[in-house]
Scaffold this motif. Structure first.
Motif, PDB file in Angstrom:
ATOM      1  N   ALA A 145       0.651  -0.976   0.190  1.00 18.42           N
ATOM      2  CA  ALA A 145       0.004  -0.035   0.335  1.00 18.42           C
ATOM      3  C   ALA A 145       0.930   1.246   0.051  1.00 18.42           C
ATOM      4  O   ALA A 145       0.504   2.042   0.474  1.00 18.42           O
ATOM      5  N   LYS A 146       2.404   0.665   0.202  1.00 21.14           N
ATOM      6  CA  LYS A 146       3.132   2.369  -0.263  1.00 21.14           C
ATOM      7  C   LYS A 146       2.748   3.500  -1.054  1.00 21.14           C
ATOM      8  O   LYS A 146       2.706   4.660  -0.528  1.00 21.14           O
ATOM      9  N   ASP A 147       2.761   2.635  -2.364  1.00 22.13           N
ATOM     10  CA  ASP A 147       1.918   3.625  -3.439  1.00 22.13           C
ATOM     11  C   ASP A 147       0.584   4.628  -3.305  1.00 22.13           C
ATOM     12  O   ASP A 147       0.064   5.777  -3.383  1.00 22.13           O
ATOM     13  N   TRP A 148       0.069   3.888  -2.549  1.00 24.13           N
ATOM     14  CA  TRP A 148      -1.923   4.678  -2.609  1.00 24.13           C
ATOM     15  C   TRP A 148      -1.599   5.461  -1.348  1.00 24.13           C
ATOM     16  O   TRP A 148      -2.368   6.139  -1.502  1.00 24.13           O
ATOM     17  N   ALA A 149      -1.304   4.822  -0.205  1.00 24.19           N
ATOM     18  CA  ALA A 149      -0.642   5.922   1.194  1.00 24.19           C
ATOM     19  C   ALA A 149      -0.219   7.286   0.735  1.00 24.19           C
ATOM     20  O   ALA A 149      -0.279   7.788   0.641  1.00 24.19           O
TER      21      ALA A 149
END
Length: 169
Positions: A145-149
């Motif tokens: 979820a790195k890019d989403w967050a």
């Protein structure tokens, strides 16, 4: 809604941005509560580090207890509910004070600022910092979820700066 000048437009833009973030928070909360198992699985994989690159030096960090997965997931849901409530209150108070003095409008920003700080805590500290740096989430090909967050923080941080600016007269 009658916008007579740029100062009024700035005030309305602050209300609108807070409404957008409140709407996002409501959607996230709704998704977590109505599809609990999908996001629970996500959190479980991140915490257990079962889909990250095998790095024996950091495997001690994994949390494999389903009970802890549920507790941590409920902590995240709770912070999302709290930031959403504060952002909704912030939107309401900003709108309520939209035609008041600059000082009154500025004081109405309190709930918005608190809500945005809690949201940034949730997505930056919990997901970006702890998820990526501690649980090595960014090496997972599936549960990452790195890019989403980051996209959420990339929107909320400038909104926080804009909301706090005292540029209304």
């Amino acid at each position: 809604m009658r916008i007579s000048n740029t100062d009024q437009l700035i005030r309305y833009s602050k209300v609108c941005l807070m409404a957008y973030i409140s709407f996002f928070g409501l959607l996230v909360m709704y998704g977590n509560l109505t599809d609990y198992s999908a996001n629970y699985e996500y959190v479980g994989h991140i915490l257990s580090m079962d889909t990250t690159q095998i790095n024996e030096n950091i495997r001690y960090r994994a949390i494999e207890s389903p009970m802890m997965h549920h507790r941590i997931y409920w902590f995240i849901i709770t912070t999302e509910a709290i930031y959403t409530a504060y952002c909704l209150l912030g939107t309401y108070y900003l709108y309520r004070k939209i035609n008041e003095s600059a000082a009154a409008f500025h004081e109405a920003k309190r709930y918005s600022i608190i809500g945005l700080l809690i949201a940034i805590f949730t997505y930056y500290v919990c997901l970006q910092s702890i998820g990526v740096e501690w649980f090595d989430m960014d090496t997972s090909q599936v549960w990452n979820a790195k890019d989403w967050a980051r996209h959420i923080v990339d929107f909320m941080l400038p909104v926080l700066i804009f909301i706090t600016l005292k540029n209304e007269r």
